[in-house]
Scaffold this motif. Structure first.
Motif, PDB file in Angstrom:
ATOM      1  N   ARG A 139     -30.106 -55.835  50.975  1.00 43.19           N
ATOM      2  CA  ARG A 139     -31.070 -54.751  51.271  1.00 43.19           C
ATOM      3  C   ARG A 139     -32.511 -55.205  50.984  1.00 43.19           C
ATOM      4  N   SER A 199     -35.207 -53.303  48.379  1.00 39.89           N
ATOM      5  CA  SER A 199     -34.477 -52.597  47.314  1.00 39.89           C
ATOM      6  C   SER A 199     -34.899 -53.067  45.922  1.00 39.89           C
ATOM      7  N   GLY A 212     -36.198 -55.614  42.718  1.00 38.78           N
ATOM      8  CA  GLY A 212     -35.795 -56.884  42.119  1.00 38.78           C
ATOM      9  C   GLY A 212     -34.301 -57.124  42.286  1.00 38.78           C
ATOM     10  N   ASP A 213     -33.940 -58.379  42.563  1.00 35.92           N
ATOM     11  CA  ASP A 213     -32.531 -58.740  42.768  1.00 35.92           C
ATOM     12  C   ASP A 213     -31.816 -58.695  41.413  1.00 35.92           C
ATOM     13  N   GLN A 214     -31.010 -57.658  41.227  1.00 34.32           N
ATOM     14  CA  GLN A 214     -30.371 -57.447  39.924  1.00 34.32           C
ATOM     15  C   GLN A 214     -29.366 -58.547  39.580  1.00 34.32           C
ATOM     16  N   LYS A 215     -28.928 -59.277  40.612  1.00 34.61           N
ATOM     17  CA  LYS A 215     -27.937 -60.324  40.352  1.00 34.61           C
ATOM     18  C   LYS A 215     -28.572 -61.569  39.743  1.00 34.61           C
ATOM     19  N   GLY A 259     -38.496 -51.524  42.764  1.00 28.33           N
ATOM     20  CA  GLY A 259     -39.677 -52.359  42.969  1.00 28.33           C
ATOM     21  C   GLY A 259     -40.058 -52.454  44.441  1.00 28.33           C
ATOM     22  N   THR A 262     -35.460 -46.282  40.679  1.00 26.51           N
ATOM     23  CA  THR A 262     -34.171 -46.317  39.991  1.00 26.51           C
ATOM     24  C   THR A 262     -34.292 -46.822  38.562  1.00 26.51           C
ATOM     25  N   SER A 304     -34.998 -50.437  33.810  1.00 30.06           N
ATOM     26  CA  SER A 304     -36.266 -51.050  34.182  1.00 30.06           C
ATOM     27  C   SER A 304     -37.316 -49.949  34.357  1.00 30.06           C
TER      28      SER A 304
HETATM   29  C1  2NE Z   1     -30.761 -49.808  48.056  1.00 29.31           C
HETATM   30  C2  2NE Z   1     -29.464 -49.033  47.914  1.00 29.31           C
HETATM   31  C3  2NE Z   1     -29.751 -47.542  47.723  1.00 29.31           C
HETATM   32  C4  2NE Z   1     -28.674 -49.245  49.225  1.00 29.31           C
HETATM   33  O1  2NE Z   1     -27.405 -48.610  49.152  1.00 29.31           O
HETATM   34  P1  2NE Z   1     -26.286 -48.945  50.260  1.00 29.31           P
HETATM   35  O2  2NE Z   1     -25.108 -48.074  49.943  1.00 29.31           O
HETATM   36  O3  2NE Z   1     -26.879 -48.856  51.620  1.00 29.31           O
HETATM   37  O4  2NE Z   1     -25.911 -50.489  50.080  1.00 29.31           O
HETATM   38  P2  2NE Z   1     -25.140 -51.194  48.862  1.00 29.31           P
HETATM   39  O5  2NE Z   1     -23.690 -51.317  49.209  1.00 29.31           O
HETATM   40  O6  2NE Z   1     -25.459 -50.565  47.570  1.00 29.31           O
HETATM   41  O7  2NE Z   1     -25.838 -52.626  48.909  1.00 29.31           O
HETATM   42  C5  2NE Z   1     -25.495 -53.585  49.898  1.00 29.31           C
HETATM   43  C6  2NE Z   1     -25.513 -54.939  49.230  1.00 29.31           C
HETATM   44  O8  2NE Z   1     -26.817 -55.189  48.751  1.00 29.31           O
HETATM   45  C7  2NE Z   1     -26.782 -55.453  47.365  1.00 29.31           C
HETATM   46  C8  2NE Z   1     -25.545 -54.704  46.877  1.00 29.31           C
HETATM   47  O9  2NE Z   1     -25.103 -55.218  45.647  1.00 29.31           O
HETATM   48  C9  2NE Z   1     -24.579 -54.963  48.025  1.00 29.31           C
HETATM   49  O10 2NE Z   1     -24.036 -56.257  47.962  1.00 29.31           O
HETATM   50  P3  2NE Z   1     -22.517 -56.513  47.416  1.00 29.31           P
HETATM   51  O11 2NE Z   1     -22.552 -56.124  45.975  1.00 29.31           O
HETATM   52  O12 2NE Z   1     -21.639 -55.631  48.237  1.00 29.31           O
HETATM   53  O13 2NE Z   1     -22.306 -57.969  47.622  1.00 29.31           O
HETATM   54  N1  2NE Z   1     -28.004 -54.972  46.743  1.00 29.31           N
HETATM   55  C10 2NE Z   1     -28.674 -53.847  47.022  1.00 29.31           C
HETATM   56  N2  2NE Z   1     -29.743 -53.722  46.251  1.00 29.31           N
HETATM   57  C11 2NE Z   1     -29.769 -54.809  45.450  1.00 29.31           C
HETATM   58  C12 2NE Z   1     -30.627 -55.245  44.427  1.00 29.31           C
HETATM   59  N3  2NE Z   1     -31.738 -54.575  44.073  1.00 29.31           N
HETATM   60  N4  2NE Z   1     -30.317 -56.415  43.814  1.00 29.31           N
HETATM   61  C13 2NE Z   1     -29.243 -57.128  44.162  1.00 29.31           C
HETATM   62  N5  2NE Z   1     -28.397 -56.752  45.128  1.00 29.31           N
HETATM   63  C14 2NE Z   1     -28.654 -55.608  45.763  1.00 29.31           C
HETATM   64  C15 2NE Z   1     -28.614 -49.532  46.744  1.00 29.31           C
HETATM   65  O14 2NE Z   1     -28.094 -50.818  47.050  1.00 29.31           O
HETATM   66  C16 2NE Z   1     -29.373 -49.606  45.459  1.00 29.31           C
HETATM   67  O15 2NE Z   1     -29.550 -48.606  44.792  1.00 29.31           O
HETATM   68  N6  2NE Z   1     -29.777 -50.832  45.076  1.00 29.31           N
HETATM   69  C17 2NE Z   1     -30.365 -51.105  43.784  1.00 29.31           C
HETATM   70  C18 2NE Z   1     -31.823 -50.629  43.720  1.00 29.31           C
HETATM   71  C19 2NE Z   1     -32.422 -50.998  42.375  1.00 29.31           C
HETATM   72  O16 2NE Z   1     -32.023 -50.474  41.366  1.00 29.31           O
HETATM   73  N7  2NE Z   1     -33.372 -51.947  42.359  1.00 29.31           N
HETATM   74  C20 2NE Z   1     -33.957 -52.489  41.189  1.00 29.31           C
HETATM   75  C21 2NE Z   1     -34.990 -51.576  40.560  1.00 29.31           C
HETATM   76  S1  2NE Z   1     -35.898 -52.320  39.211  1.00 29.31           S
HETATM   77  C22 2NE Z   1     -37.133 -53.223  40.050  1.00 29.31           C
HETATM   78  O17 2NE Z   1     -37.046 -53.395  41.230  1.00 29.31           O
HETATM   79  C23 2NE Z   1     -38.277 -53.798  39.297  1.00 29.31           C
HETATM   80  C24 2NE Z   1     -38.945 -53.073  38.328  1.00 29.31           C
HETATM   81  O18 2NE Z   1     -38.547 -51.850  38.054  1.00 29.31           O
HETATM   82  C25 2NE Z   1     -40.006 -53.648  37.597  1.00 29.31           C
HETATM   83  C26 2NE Z   1     -40.408 -54.930  37.906  1.00 29.31           C
HETATM   84  C27 2NE Z   1     -39.756 -55.637  38.892  1.00 29.31           C
HETATM   85  C28 2NE Z   1     -38.696 -55.068  39.603  1.00 29.31           C
END
Ligand code: 2NE
Length: 270
Positions: A31, A70, A72-75, A118, A140, A146
């Motif tokens: 994403r 979506s 930062g890559d949480q992985k 992010g 999120t 975070s």
């Molecule tokens: C984006 C969202 C809502 C999408 O949901 P959906 O249902 O459409 O897709 P799904 O199945 O969750 O995701 C599809 C693939 O993308 C990966 C998922 O893990 C999945 O892969 P598999 O596990 O099936 O192999 N994916 C999606 N977002 C990812 C991410 N951020 N990192 C690594 N892999 C990701 C849903 O996927 C979601 O809620 N994602 C997480 C959003 C999130 O929490 N992001 C991080 C926030 S913290 C941040 O960005 C940050 C900060 O706060 C401060 C400084 C720097 C960064």
């Protein structure tokens, strides 16, 4: 529309068309989450677009219709930041946010699908946001451990107000494109099929206007929220303009010619 590849990267695409740069996060399998390399490449591409005198507007987008970004890559999140090949934990997306603010050209977020975490902050720091009708917005941080208390919170509150900004961060809900438009978070919403046409149209309208006027306005809008750094940007623009004047050139020339400068020939405006 024929986009021309300007530079080849691994995680992003950097293309241009008729004075418009387009930077696309190209990791649709996650994403369009960013890892340190993605962010470093975006910083490089934005810097190229900044330096390229042919470019008058910059589009930031994500590959595909499912996500803008979506976050930062949480992985690859490690201990203190996101970790790349060099094993150094980084939060280099914060440098990217600052760069998007500083670049003296309009930056337009073109959002289809999710702008989350992010990734949401990235569209927030862009000057304008054009959203597709399938766009979804939200933070999120408190759910995944975070937060972004800089532009992600403070500047968001300046755009949509404190009540709504606190709601977005404290509840971690998602908002659709119409809700985002209603709260002033995006500039317009169009059907997904029209997203790029509409975004390019907005860019073309800006390209027809005075680049210096747009530059000064961007600096002026930012000065309010960027404190001394914002004033520095605006003052730097004043220096740029001053350097183009005969008055400033007289000072430079007098130094080079080892004589006293003659500033008496220049007017003192009221
Ligand atoms: C984006 C969202 C809502 C999408 O949901 P959906 O249902 O459409 O897709 P799904 O199945 O969750 O995701 C599809 C693939 O993308 C990966 C998922 O893990 C999945 O892969 P598999 O596990 O099936 O192999 N994916 C999606 N977002 C990812 C991410 N951020 N990192 C690594 N892999 C990701 C849903 O996927 C979601 O809620 N994602 C997480 C959003 C999130 O929490 N992001 C991080 C926030 S913290 C941040 O960005 C940050 C900060 O706060 C401060 C400084 C720097 C960064």
């Amino acid at each position: 529309r024929q986009w021309v590849t300007e530079h080849v990267y691994e995680d992003i695409k950097y293309e241009s068309y008729n004075g418009i740069a387009k930077i696309t996060i190209n990791r649709p399998e996650v994403r369009n989450a960013f890892r340190p390399k993605t962010t470093a490449e975006m910083i490089d591409a934005f810097t190229r677009a900044r330096d390229d005198a042919k470019i008058g507007a910059i589009i930031l987008t994500g590959e595909g219709e499912k996500a803008f970004c979506s976050g930062g890559d949480q992985k690859v999140r490690g201990n203190g930041g996101y970790v790349g090949d060099d094993n150094i934990p980084r939060l280099n997306v914060l440098d990217l946010q600052t760069l998007i603010r500083k670049i003296p050209k309009p930056v337009v977020a073109m959002v289809a699908g999710y702008a989350i975490g992010g990734g949401h902050v990235l569209h927030v720091v862009c000057d304008l946001t054009i959203a597709a009708d399938n766009a979804r917005f939200g933070q999120t941080g408190p759910r995944v451990g975070s937060f972004d208390g800089g532009y992600g919170a403070g500047y968001l509150a300046r755009i949509i107000g404190h009540k709504k900004a606190r709601e977005i961060w404290f509840l971690c809900r998602q908002y659709d494109a119409q809700e985002a438009l209603d709260m002033g978070l995006v500039n317009t919403v169009v059907p997904y099929e029209q997203l790029e046409d509409e975004t390019v149209k907005w860019c073309e309208e800006m390209l027809a206007l005075s680049p210096m006027a747009l530059r000064m306005l961007k600096g002026a809008f930012n000065a309010d929220s960027d404190g001394l750094a914002g004033i520095q940007q605006l003052a730097g623009d004043a220096t740029l303009l001053y350097y183009t004047s005969d008055e400033a050139k007289e000072g430079r020339d007098a130094f080079k010619e080892k004589r006293q400068p003659d500033f008496g020939q220049f007017p003192r405006f009221p």
